[in-house]
Enzyme design. Structure first.
Site, short mmCIF file in Angstrom:
data_model
loop_
_atom_site.label_atom_id
_atom_site.label_comp_id
_atom_site.label_asym_id
_atom_site.label_seq_id
_atom_site.Cartn_x
_atom_site.Cartn_y
_atom_site.Cartn_z
CB SER A 10 -0.89 0.01 1.24
OG SER A 10 -1.56 1.26 1.38
CE1 TYR A 63 -3.60 -1.99 5.40
CE2 TYR A 63 -3.03 0.25 4.73
CZ TYR A 63 -3.45 -1.02 4.41
OH TYR A 63 -3.70 -1.36 3.11
#
Length: 275
Positions: free
Chosen positions: A141, A154
């Protein structure tokens, strides 16, 4: 352009991007090992091509379960030419909250360790194939490029995944096995549905899947979805640290586990019932 992949292992096949990848691969004629936790969704995908798909429901952080999946699939279909580590979870994180330490641990288990347990059973068989090539794909990501307030778990898991993929790519550089890092921005899936902040460049899952597979087919080792969100992120990273942090602190944060809009993290509630 027809996809060159004939034998694929795909984790996270239940999610929005995973289902879109599965459909495109199945439509392209590939045999696909569908790995996820929602049996009904996986069986619905497998029904699109009876005889070319198999359904597996291991915890991706369990190396023994992933080895068993890999052994069974290779007995059925042979060594895959494409392995996509797509399984991932997201959620807000607050270091001041003791309960959130369990969130961090579980996110690292799924997002980072899960990629290694996905690839590990296939590396030796892929290297042993002298005349054939194979590709390992990790879905990271752009959140792994820079830490964001309220999203430390995350960001850490995806930053770790990016560095792991860099190491693996260097190790396999001369073997014929390629390693591809995919850094999506925002894709319209269940993981982004609860976001309370602006999501520039939001992609539909089908478009993201198509761009991902096209990038791997073309041999691109770094794939950003969409490309313009990568440029925007790099521009933000040119800001002085204090200004960058001030800009991001003013944005709404991703919901934490238990808050409205938060997505479930598999395995977390079983271990920590108070969530």
């Amino acid at each position: 352009m027809p996809l060159p992949f004939r034998n694929v292992v795909l984790t996270g096949a239940c999610g929005g991007l995973g289902q879109a990848l599965a459909r495109e691969l199945i439509d392209g004629g590939a045999q696909v090992a569908l790995v996820g936790l929602d049996t009904a969704k996986l069986e619905a995908l497998a029904a699109l091509a009876p005889g070319r798909c198999a359904v597996y429901t291991p915890d991706v952080s369990n190396s023994a379960a992933m080895q068993s999946m890999a052994t069974d699939w290779m007995a059925r279909a042979g060594v895959p030419d494409l392995v996509i580590a797509n399984a991932g979870v997201a959620g807000g994180f607050d270091t001041a909250e003791a309960d959130d330490l369990a969130v961090l641990r579980r996110m690292l288990e799924i997002n980072l360790l899960g990629a290694a347990t996905t690839f590990q059973p296939f590396v030796k068989p892929l290297r042993a194939q002298q005349q054939q090539r194979g590709a390992l794909v990790g879905v990271a990501s752009i959140a792994g490029w820079r830490g964001m307030p309220g999203n430390g778990a995350y960001c850490a898991s995806k930053a770790g995944l990016i560095r792991y993929l860099e190491s693996l790519r260097a190790e396999l550089r001369e073997t014929g096995v390629t390693v591809h890092t995919v850094s999506p921005g925002y894709i319209r899936t269940a993981l982004t549905a609860g976001n309370r902040f602006a999501m520039p460049g939001l992609l539909e899952a089908d478009a993201a899947a198509h761009q991902l597979l096209a990038g791997v087919s073309a041999g691109r080792e770094q794939i950003v979805l969409p490309r313009r969100i990568g440029w925007l992120s790099k521009l933000l990273n040119l800001l002085p640290e204090k200004l960058h942090d001030r800009v991001l602190r003013g944005q709404p944060r991703k919901p934490r586990v238990g808050e409205a809009g938060a997505t479930a993290i598999p395995g977390l509630c079983d271990k920590h019932p108070h969530h």
